[in-house]
Design a protein around this motif. Structure first.
Motif, PDB file in Angstrom:
ATOM      1  N   GLN A   1      69.878  38.522  33.363  1.00  0.00           N
ATOM      2  CA  GLN A   1      68.491  38.903  33.618  1.00  0.00           C
ATOM      3  C   GLN A   1      68.092  38.438  35.018  1.00  0.00           C
ATOM      4  OE1 GLN A   1      66.059  40.492  31.733  1.00  0.00           O
ATOM      5  NE2 GLN A   1      67.606  41.096  30.256  1.00  0.00           N
ATOM      6  N   ILE A   2      68.264  39.291  36.017  1.00  0.00           N
ATOM      7  CA  ILE A   2      67.852  38.946  37.376  1.00  0.00           C
ATOM      8  C   ILE A   2      66.871  39.992  37.891  1.00  0.00           C
ATOM      9  CG2 ILE A   2      69.942  37.652  37.934  1.00  0.00           C
ATOM     10  CD1 ILE A   2      70.880  40.099  39.539  1.00  0.00           C
ATOM     11  N   ALA A   3      65.923  39.523  38.667  1.00  0.00           N
ATOM     12  CA  ALA A   3      64.913  40.420  39.242  1.00  0.00           C
ATOM     13  C   ALA A   3      65.355  40.974  40.582  1.00  0.00           C
ATOM     14  CB  ALA A   3      63.586  39.687  39.392  1.00  0.00           C
ATOM     15  N   GLY A   4      66.251  40.267  41.278  1.00  0.00           N
ATOM     16  CA  GLY A   4      66.691  40.694  42.596  1.00  0.00           C
ATOM     17  C   GLY A   4      67.853  39.855  43.061  1.00  0.00           C
ATOM     18  N   LEU A   5      68.396  40.208  44.223  1.00  0.00           N
ATOM     19  CA  LEU A   5      69.580  39.551  44.762  1.00  0.00           C
ATOM     20  C   LEU A   5      69.371  39.101  46.203  1.00  0.00           C
ATOM     21  CD1 LEU A   5      72.545  41.807  43.581  1.00  0.00           C
ATOM     22  CD2 LEU A   5      72.363  39.353  43.182  1.00  0.00           C
ATOM     23  N   VAL A   6      69.868  37.901  46.513  1.00  0.00           N
ATOM     24  CA  VAL A   6      69.970  37.432  47.892  1.00  0.00           C
ATOM     25  C   VAL A   6      71.456  37.371  48.222  1.00  0.00           C
ATOM     26  CG1 VAL A   6      69.468  35.591  49.530  1.00  0.00           C
ATOM     27  CG2 VAL A   6      67.878  36.047  47.655  1.00  0.00           C
ATOM     28  N   LEU A   7      71.864  38.067  49.283  1.00  0.00           N
ATOM     29  CA  LEU A   7      73.270  38.127  49.670  1.00  0.00           C
ATOM     30  C   LEU A   7      73.452  37.370  50.986  1.00  0.00           C
ATOM     31  CD1 LEU A   7      73.757  41.967  49.071  1.00  0.00           C
ATOM     32  CD2 LEU A   7      74.130  40.122  47.437  1.00  0.00           C
TER      33      LEU A   7
ATOM     34  N   ALA B   1      78.974  51.335  51.684  1.00  0.00           N
ATOM     35  CA  ALA B   1      78.724  52.180  50.508  1.00  0.00           C
ATOM     36  C   ALA B   1      78.356  51.336  49.298  1.00  0.00           C
ATOM     37  CB  ALA B   1      79.956  53.030  50.207  1.00  0.00           C
ATOM     38  N   ASP B   2      79.005  50.177  49.139  1.00  0.00           N
ATOM     39  CA  ASP B   2      78.690  49.299  48.015  1.00  0.00           C
ATOM     40  C   ASP B   2      77.296  48.697  48.170  1.00  0.00           C
ATOM     41  OD1 ASP B   2      81.120  49.606  46.596  1.00  0.00           O
ATOM     42  OD2 ASP B   2      82.109  48.240  47.990  1.00  0.00           O
ATOM     43  N   LEU B   3      76.929  48.353  49.410  1.00  0.00           N
ATOM     44  CA  LEU B   3      75.582  47.837  49.647  1.00  0.00           C
ATOM     45  C   LEU B   3      74.527  48.889  49.329  1.00  0.00           C
ATOM     46  CD1 LEU B   3      75.974  45.807  52.964  1.00  0.00           C
ATOM     47  CD2 LEU B   3      75.295  44.899  50.740  1.00  0.00           C
ATOM     48  N   GLN B   4      74.798  50.122  49.694  1.00  0.00           N
ATOM     49  CA  GLN B   4      73.841  51.196  49.422  1.00  0.00           C
ATOM     50  C   GLN B   4      73.672  51.415  47.924  1.00  0.00           C
ATOM     51  OE1 GLN B   4      75.710  54.205  51.889  1.00  0.00           O
ATOM     52  NE2 GLN B   4      73.992  54.164  53.315  1.00  0.00           N
ATOM     53  N   ARG B   5      74.784  51.400  47.186  1.00  0.00           N
ATOM     54  CA  ARG B   5      74.691  51.552  45.732  1.00  0.00           C
ATOM     55  C   ARG B   5      73.923  50.385  45.115  1.00  0.00           C
ATOM     56  NH1 ARG B   5      79.901  53.895  46.172  1.00  0.00           N
ATOM     57  NH2 ARG B   5      80.913  51.862  46.009  1.00  0.00           N
ATOM     58  N   LEU B   6      74.187  49.189  45.622  1.00  0.00           N
ATOM     59  CA  LEU B   6      73.518  48.006  45.098  1.00  0.00           C
ATOM     60  C   LEU B   6      72.017  48.067  45.329  1.00  0.00           C
ATOM     61  CD1 LEU B   6      73.574  45.181  43.897  1.00  0.00           C
ATOM     62  CD2 LEU B   6      74.155  44.292  46.159  1.00  0.00           C
ATOM     63  N   SER B   7      71.610  48.499  46.529  1.00  0.00           N
ATOM     64  CA  SER B   7      70.182  48.546  46.850  1.00  0.00           C
ATOM     65  C   SER B   7      69.430  49.534  45.969  1.00  0.00           C
ATOM     66  CB  SER B   7      69.981  48.912  48.325  1.00  0.00           C
ATOM     67  OG  SER B   7      70.380  50.248  48.575  1.00  0.00           O
TER      68      SER B   7
ATOM     69  N   ALA C   1      70.705  51.846  55.109  1.00  0.00           N
ATOM     70  CA  ALA C   1      69.448  52.415  54.618  1.00  0.00           C
ATOM     71  C   ALA C   1      69.042  51.762  53.303  1.00  0.00           C
ATOM     72  CB  ALA C   1      69.601  53.922  54.436  1.00  0.00           C
ATOM     73  N   GLY C   2      67.780  51.332  53.252  1.00  0.00           N
ATOM     74  CA  GLY C   2      67.237  50.783  52.018  1.00  0.00           C
ATOM     75  C   GLY C   2      67.547  49.333  51.766  1.00  0.00           C
ATOM     76  N   VAL C   3      68.207  48.658  52.710  1.00  0.00           N
ATOM     77  CA  VAL C   3      68.582  47.254  52.510  1.00  0.00           C
ATOM     78  C   VAL C   3      67.849  46.377  53.518  1.00  0.00           C
ATOM     79  CG1 VAL C   3      70.465  45.591  52.391  1.00  0.00           C
ATOM     80  CG2 VAL C   3      70.857  47.954  51.688  1.00  0.00           C
ATOM     81  N   ASP C   4      67.113  45.388  53.024  1.00  0.00           N
ATOM     82  CA  ASP C   4      66.392  44.462  53.894  1.00  0.00           C
ATOM     83  C   ASP C   4      67.312  43.343  54.366  1.00  0.00           C
ATOM     84  OD1 ASP C   4      63.103  44.696  53.781  1.00  0.00           O
ATOM     85  OD2 ASP C   4      64.108  45.689  52.112  1.00  0.00           O
ATOM     86  N   ALA C   5      67.015  42.779  55.529  1.00  0.00           N
ATOM     87  CA  ALA C   5      67.816  41.689  56.061  1.00  0.00           C
ATOM     88  C   ALA C   5      66.933  40.682  56.785  1.00  0.00           C
ATOM     89  CB  ALA C   5      68.891  42.225  57.015  1.00  0.00           C
ATOM     90  N   VAL C   6      67.361  39.428  56.728  1.00  0.00           N
ATOM     91  CA  VAL C   6      66.748  38.337  57.478  1.00  0.00           C
ATOM     92  C   VAL C   6      67.876  37.673  58.254  1.00  0.00           C
ATOM     93  CG1 VAL C   6      65.522  36.144  57.347  1.00  0.00           C
ATOM     94  CG2 VAL C   6      64.989  37.966  55.704  1.00  0.00           C
TER      95      VAL C   6
END
Length: 331
Positions: free
Chosen positions: A116-122, A130-136, A151-156
């Motif tokens: 049960q996770i609400a989101g991910l920090v990578l 392609a894997d990042l896009q599917r994950l997002s 596209a669609g992936v935030d970064a800090v």
């Protein structure tokens, strides 16, 4: 035997993670795939247990964290900042330790998604775009430590050009003009760092000299051997990170090259290693505390669906000067 989610996944020809998402009614599943999973579950007579349905009905206050390399002390600092920020925001963390393997990262993310996770920090992921896009598209996620344009992936991340400018200006101020870079390998952060170095060297009217390396002491030693093969030997080196820098310094000193008398060395991350008296490494200090705060705040926005378009936040770094850098000999 009572059917399991693994049985449903096998019957539907999908991953167990997708079955888990459907069973807890997660929103980011296409209608077609949802119907496929539900049909397979009905055929097998699978029913989620009552406690799972009860848990899924509550607000989830857990983030998953994927750590790129648990052997690198820098990632311990970053994880600590994420953990502190998550605690202040009222979130728990589930942690998956990466092993510098893109395939293993994908497997670990699947495992996290089964919980049960609400989101991910990578933290500096190596997985394919392609894997990042599917994950997002499956769960809100934020990358720390990579200037991704996926596209669609935030970064800090660190402002790599600003950080490289700090290094080059410091070395030029000491009289250095021949400044080489030992890279961190093919990963996104390494490519970002090399691009920053090249951009700032061009600004300064200097010729870049790039030697392959890795984000490890072994990679630094390989880079050090590459430096020794250059003619002339550069008078200064910007290493991809502190572990790389330590490997470089070991080779230089073993070959009778004085640091910083003959060659100045700068690292990246300002990890605990850099501050050791026997190392005394000048290093770029990344804004680790700001990373955790920004990533958790952004992920909370995404979970609440108030985040808007994906974006990359660049946070300035600072340079910590120690004994590994000095004036050009004879200057």
């Amino acid at each position: 035997m009572r059917p399991t989610q693994e049985d449903v996944a096998r019957r539907a020809g999908v991953s167990r993670a997708l079955v888990s998402l459907v069973m807890r009614d997660a929103p980011n599943v296409s209608p077609t795939r949802r119907r496929t999973v539900l049909r397979a579950a009905d055929e097998l007579g699978y029913r989620p247990n009552a406690s799972a349905r009860s848990l899924a009905s509550k607000e989830v206050r857990t983030f998953g964290v994927l750590i790129h390399d648990v052997t690198n002390p820098y990632f311990g600092l970053v994880y600590g900042s994420v953990a502190a920020a998550a605690e202040r925001a009222g979130y728990d963390l589930l942690v998956a330790p990466g092993t510098r393997s893109p395939e293993r990262e994908v497997s670990l993310v699947r495992t996290l998604l089964e919980h049960q996770i609400a989101g991910l920090v990578l933290l500096s992921p190596m997985m394919r775009t392609a894997d990042l896009q599917r994950l997002s598209g499956t769960v809100p996620c934020v990358i720390i430590g990579s200037d991704t344009s996926v596209a669609g992936v935030d970064a800090v991340t660190t402002d790599e050009v600003q950080a490289a400018r700090l290094v080059v200006e410091h070395l030029v101020g000491l009289g250095h003009r021949d400044i080489a870079h030992v890279t961190g390998g093919p990963t996104r952060p390494a490519r970002d760092r090399e691009a920053g170095y090249r951009a700032v060297m061009a600004e300064a009217g200097l010729e870049p000299r790039v030697v392959p390396g890795e984000f490890t002491p072994e990679g630094g030693r390989e880079g050090g051997e590459g430096l020794m093969a250059l003619d002339p030997l550069p008078t200064a080196v910007m290493a991809a990170n502190d572990l790389t820098a330590v490997g470089v310094m070991g080779v230089l000193r073993a070959r009778g090259v004085d640091v910083p008398g003959d060659v100045s060395v700068v690292g990246f991350d300002d990890s605990q290693i850099a501050a050791l008296d026997l190392v005394g490494l000048t290093s770029v200090r990344q804004p680790v505390d700001a990373f955790g705060d920004a990533a958790v705040a952004r992920l909370a926005e995404l979970v609440a669906e108030t985040g808007g378009e994906a974006r990359t936040q660049h946070i300035p770094a600072e340079l910590v000067i120690r004994s590994s850098t000095g004036p050009v000999r004879g200057a």
